[in-house]
Scaffold this motif. Structure first.
Motif, PDB file in Angstrom:
ATOM      1  N   HIS A 187       0.852  -1.192   0.000  1.00 46.19           N
ATOM      2  CA  HIS A 187       0.000   0.000   0.000  1.00 46.19           C
ATOM      3  C   HIS A 187       0.889   1.243   0.000  1.00 46.19           C
ATOM      4  N   VAL A 188       0.291   2.428  -0.156  1.00 50.38           N
ATOM      5  CA  VAL A 188       1.057   3.657  -0.336  1.00 50.38           C
ATOM      6  C   VAL A 188       1.190   4.483   0.937  1.00 50.38           C
ATOM      7  N   GLU A 189       0.482   4.104   1.999  1.00 50.67           N
ATOM      8  CA  GLU A 189       0.440   4.953   3.194  1.00 50.67           C
ATOM      9  C   GLU A 189       1.614   4.684   4.133  1.00 50.67           C
ATOM     10  N   ALA A 190       1.808   5.599   5.083  1.00 44.24           N
ATOM     11  CA  ALA A 190       2.949   5.540   6.001  1.00 44.24           C
ATOM     12  C   ALA A 190       2.779   4.419   7.018  1.00 44.24           C
ATOM     13  N   PRO A 191       3.885   3.973   7.633  1.00 41.76           N
ATOM     14  CA  PRO A 191       3.804   2.912   8.648  1.00 41.76           C
ATOM     15  C   PRO A 191       2.932   3.274   9.846  1.00 41.76           C
ATOM     16  N   ALA A 192       2.810   4.577  10.156  1.00 39.91           N
ATOM     17  CA  ALA A 192       1.990   5.003  11.296  1.00 39.91           C
ATOM     18  C   ALA A 192       0.528   5.211  10.916  1.00 39.91           C
ATOM     19  N   SER A 193       0.193   5.043   9.655  1.00 43.70           N
ATOM     20  CA  SER A 193      -1.176   5.292   9.198  1.00 43.70           C
ATOM     21  C   SER A 193      -2.134   4.237   9.730  1.00 43.70           C
ATOM     22  N   THR A 194      -3.412   4.600   9.764  1.00 45.76           N
ATOM     23  CA  THR A 194      -4.442   3.658  10.164  1.00 45.76           C
ATOM     24  C   THR A 194      -4.434   2.424   9.277  1.00 45.76           C
ATOM     25  N   THR A 195      -4.297   2.632   7.973  1.00 49.92           N
ATOM     26  CA  THR A 195      -4.278   1.504   7.043  1.00 49.92           C
ATOM     27  C   THR A 195      -3.202   0.500   7.399  1.00 49.92           C
ATOM     28  N   HIS A 196      -1.973   0.968   7.635  1.00 48.47           N
ATOM     29  CA  HIS A 196      -0.879   0.024   7.911  1.00 48.47           C
ATOM     30  C   HIS A 196      -1.057  -0.665   9.262  1.00 48.47           C
ATOM     31  N   VAL A 197      -1.395   0.110  10.269  1.00 51.21           N
ATOM     32  CA  VAL A 197      -1.571  -0.470  11.610  1.00 51.21           C
ATOM     33  C   VAL A 197      -2.643  -1.556  11.585  1.00 51.21           C
ATOM     34  N   MET A 198      -3.747  -1.297  10.911  1.00 49.88           N
ATOM     35  CA  MET A 198      -4.840  -2.249  10.889  1.00 49.88           C
ATOM     36  C   MET A 198      -4.550  -3.450   9.991  1.00 49.88           C
ATOM     37  N   PHE A 204      -2.145  -8.433 -13.055  1.00 49.80           N
ATOM     38  CA  PHE A 204      -1.397  -9.356 -13.902  1.00 49.80           C
ATOM     39  C   PHE A 204      -0.707 -10.474 -13.123  1.00 49.80           C
ATOM     40  N   GLY A 205      -0.961 -10.556 -11.808  1.00 44.65           N
ATOM     41  CA  GLY A 205      -0.450 -11.659 -11.021  1.00 44.65           C
ATOM     42  C   GLY A 205       0.973 -11.506 -10.543  1.00 44.65           C
ATOM     43  N   ALA A 206       1.556 -10.312 -10.688  1.00 38.65           N
ATOM     44  CA  ALA A 206       2.928 -10.091 -10.231  1.00 38.65           C
ATOM     45  C   ALA A 206       2.992  -9.710  -8.759  1.00 38.65           C
ATOM     46  N   LEU A 207       1.863  -9.350  -8.174  1.00 40.57           N
ATOM     47  CA  LEU A 207       1.749  -9.016  -6.747  1.00 40.57           C
ATOM     48  C   LEU A 207       0.495  -9.684  -6.224  1.00 40.57           C
ATOM     49  N   ASP A 208       0.570 -10.210  -4.997  1.00 43.43           N
ATOM     50  CA  ASP A 208      -0.567 -10.950  -4.454  1.00 43.43           C
ATOM     51  C   ASP A 208      -1.754 -10.053  -4.138  1.00 43.43           C
ATOM     52  N   ALA A 209      -1.485  -8.881  -3.508  1.00 42.92           N
ATOM     53  CA  ALA A 209      -2.605  -8.045  -3.051  1.00 42.92           C
ATOM     54  C   ALA A 209      -2.146  -6.616  -2.825  1.00 42.92           C
ATOM     55  N   THR A 210      -3.100  -5.706  -2.848  1.00 44.56           N
ATOM     56  CA  THR A 210      -2.843  -4.312  -2.509  1.00 44.56           C
ATOM     57  C   THR A 210      -4.056  -3.743  -1.801  1.00 44.56           C
ATOM     58  N   ALA A 211      -3.816  -2.781  -0.915  1.00 38.97           N
ATOM     59  CA  ALA A 211      -4.890  -2.017  -0.280  1.00 38.97           C
ATOM     60  C   ALA A 211      -4.686  -0.570  -0.697  1.00 38.97           C
ATOM     61  N   GLY A 212      -5.688   0.038  -1.291  1.00 32.73           N
ATOM     62  CA  GLY A 212      -5.468   1.386  -1.800  1.00 32.73           C
ATOM     63  C   GLY A 212      -6.702   2.256  -1.773  1.00 32.73           C
ATOM     64  N   PRO A 213      -6.490   3.582  -1.779  1.00 32.72           N
ATOM     65  CA  PRO A 213      -7.608   4.521  -1.827  1.00 32.72           C
ATOM     66  C   PRO A 213      -8.353   4.417  -3.148  1.00 32.72           C
ATOM     67  N   VAL A 214      -9.657   4.328  -3.059  1.00 36.52           N
ATOM     68  CA  VAL A 214     -10.485   4.265  -4.259  1.00 36.52           C
ATOM     69  C   VAL A 214     -10.266   5.505  -5.137  1.00 36.52           C
ATOM     70  N   ALA A 215      -9.966   6.633  -4.495  1.00 39.57           N
ATOM     71  CA  ALA A 215      -9.805   7.886  -5.230  1.00 39.57           C
ATOM     72  C   ALA A 215      -8.678   7.806  -6.257  1.00 39.57           C
ATOM     73  N   PHE A 216      -7.714   6.904  -6.047  1.00 40.00           N
ATOM     74  CA  PHE A 216      -6.603   6.768  -6.984  1.00 40.00           C
ATOM     75  C   PHE A 216      -6.894   5.769  -8.097  1.00 40.00           C
ATOM     76  N   MET A 217      -8.109   5.195  -8.118  1.00 43.83           N
ATOM     77  CA  MET A 217      -8.372   4.082  -9.024  1.00 43.83           C
ATOM     78  C   MET A 217      -9.426   4.386 -10.074  1.00 43.83           C
ATOM     79  N   GLY A 218      -9.784   5.666 -10.220  1.00 46.40           N
ATOM     80  CA  GLY A 218     -10.812   6.028 -11.190  1.00 46.40           C
ATOM     81  C   GLY A 218     -10.422   5.675 -12.618  1.00 46.40           C
ATOM     82  N   GLY A 219      -9.129   5.787 -12.954  1.00 45.37           N
ATOM     83  CA  GLY A 219      -8.688   5.431 -14.296  1.00 45.37           C
ATOM     84  C   GLY A 219      -8.764   3.936 -14.539  1.00 45.37           C
TER      85      GLY A 219
END
Length: 336
Positions: free
Chosen positions: A32-43, A81-96
């Motif tokens: 994911h793109v967020e910092a280690p102290a972010s809610t996303t990473h901690v959770m 394309f199967g090169a990475l197992d999983a990602t967690a990301g903000p929907v706002a970055f995925m409109g394209g």
């Protein structure tokens, strides 16, 4: 063979077999793109611990923060394309990647009450939203909240008519531009990394972000006003490579999805606490903080929601209309 040696050999074989029975069977990488102290990473780290416990350490999820595995776009494509197992990301970055994901750019999509907002997700909307990703070569296993946006500006803001004539940075989204236009604000897409300088030099008057982002990125240092509007939802998805996900045993998939669901209350609480700490620090600065009344919030919603909704529907076709219908049904079921 001496009896002692036979005994030691048997003991050694049993130990090896015992170790093998508890050996890790699956290792998954999640970026994911967020910092280690972010809610996303901690959770996500907590989720990984829960999955390990539920599977008897058969599944290890390695969480890589802060774009260690690439930008959000690069990670999303790698998962596809199967090169990475999983990602967690903000929907706002995925409109394209997924045009109908821009439904989340509609202001005031959720009520302020976090439990009611989660009930809307759980009432069929999250499932329908995830399906829109599944049709694009990834498997969406979770939609979760990651805070709400507030307004800041170098000019006075608060009541509806105070916004007119200003310019605000927005993410690159036609829906956001249209929603800003409905209150007389010019929405200007600017890369996030350039936002501090843009505010400092007056390229734009203001911006919108969650409180902890406003504080952590020091935007409050170059803004004079903060309006506690809670107008925009920041939502994240967890996406898996379809081949990886389908290759997992069902109990492993269940351990992952149930853990992601179980951490949502803690995630909401963690994000709220981070926002409270940020607001306390901002209050100690020279920023003027405006708390909107419910009537003032509704006046903003009455302008922004229809404009953004219409912009979304005009650009998303039948698929977008179906998704909005699923949202409206979930909203009505919870709120009525």
């Amino acid at each position: 063979m001496p009896a002692l040696y036979r005994s030691l050999l048997v003991t050694g074989v049993l130990a090896l077999n015992c170790s093998a029975s508890f050996a890790q069977e699956v290792t998954l990488r999640l970026g994911h793109v967020e910092a280690p102290a972010s809610t996303t990473h901690v959770m996500l780290e907590k989720m990984a611990e829960m999955v390990a416990e539920k599977t008897g350490d058969a599944v290890e999820i390695q969480v890589f923060p802060q774009s260690q595995l690439g930008s959000q776009r690069e990670m999303t494509e790698a998962v596809q394309f199967g090169a990475l197992d999983a990602t967690a990301g903000p929907v706002a970055f995925m409109g394209g990647f997924n045009p109908v994901a821009s439904i989340m750019d509609i202001p005031f999509l959720y009520p302020e009450d976090a439990q009611k907002a989660q009930a809307i997700r759980d009432s069929g909307f999250a499932e329908a939203f995830c399906e829109s990703f599944n049709a694009r070569g990834v498997t969406c296993v979770s939609l979760y909240p990651n805070g709400t946006k507030q307004f800041t500006s170098n000019k006075e803001i608060g009541p509806l008519d105070a916004f007119s004539g200003q310019s605000f940075r927005v993410m690159e989204s036609a829906v956001l531009v249209e929603s800003m236009g409905s209150i007389g604000v010019k929405g200007v897409p600017i890369p996030f990394g350039e936002l501090y300088t843009a505010l400092q030099t007056g390229v734009v008057d203001g911006e919108e972000n969650p409180l902890d982002t406003i504080f952590n990125m020091k935007f409050f240092e170059v803004q004079d006003y903060l309006v506690l509007s809670n107008h925009g939802a920041i939502e994240n998805v967890v996406l898996f490579s379809p081949s990886i996900w389908s290759g997992l045993d069902e109990p492993y998939r269940e351990a992952i999805t149930s853990s992601l669901k179980e951490i949502v209350p803690d995630m909401i609480a963690h994000k709220s606490a981070a926002g409270d700490r940020a607001l306390e620090a901002i209050r100690a600065s020279d920023v003027t903080i405006v708390e909107l009344s419910e009537n003032e919030r509704m006046a903003l919603r009455d302008k922004m929601f229809p404009a953004a909704r219409d912009a979304f529907l005009a650009r998303s076709g039948g698929e977008g209309a179906d998704l909005f219908q699923a949202y409206q049904a979930a909203f009505d079921a919870v709120m009525n």
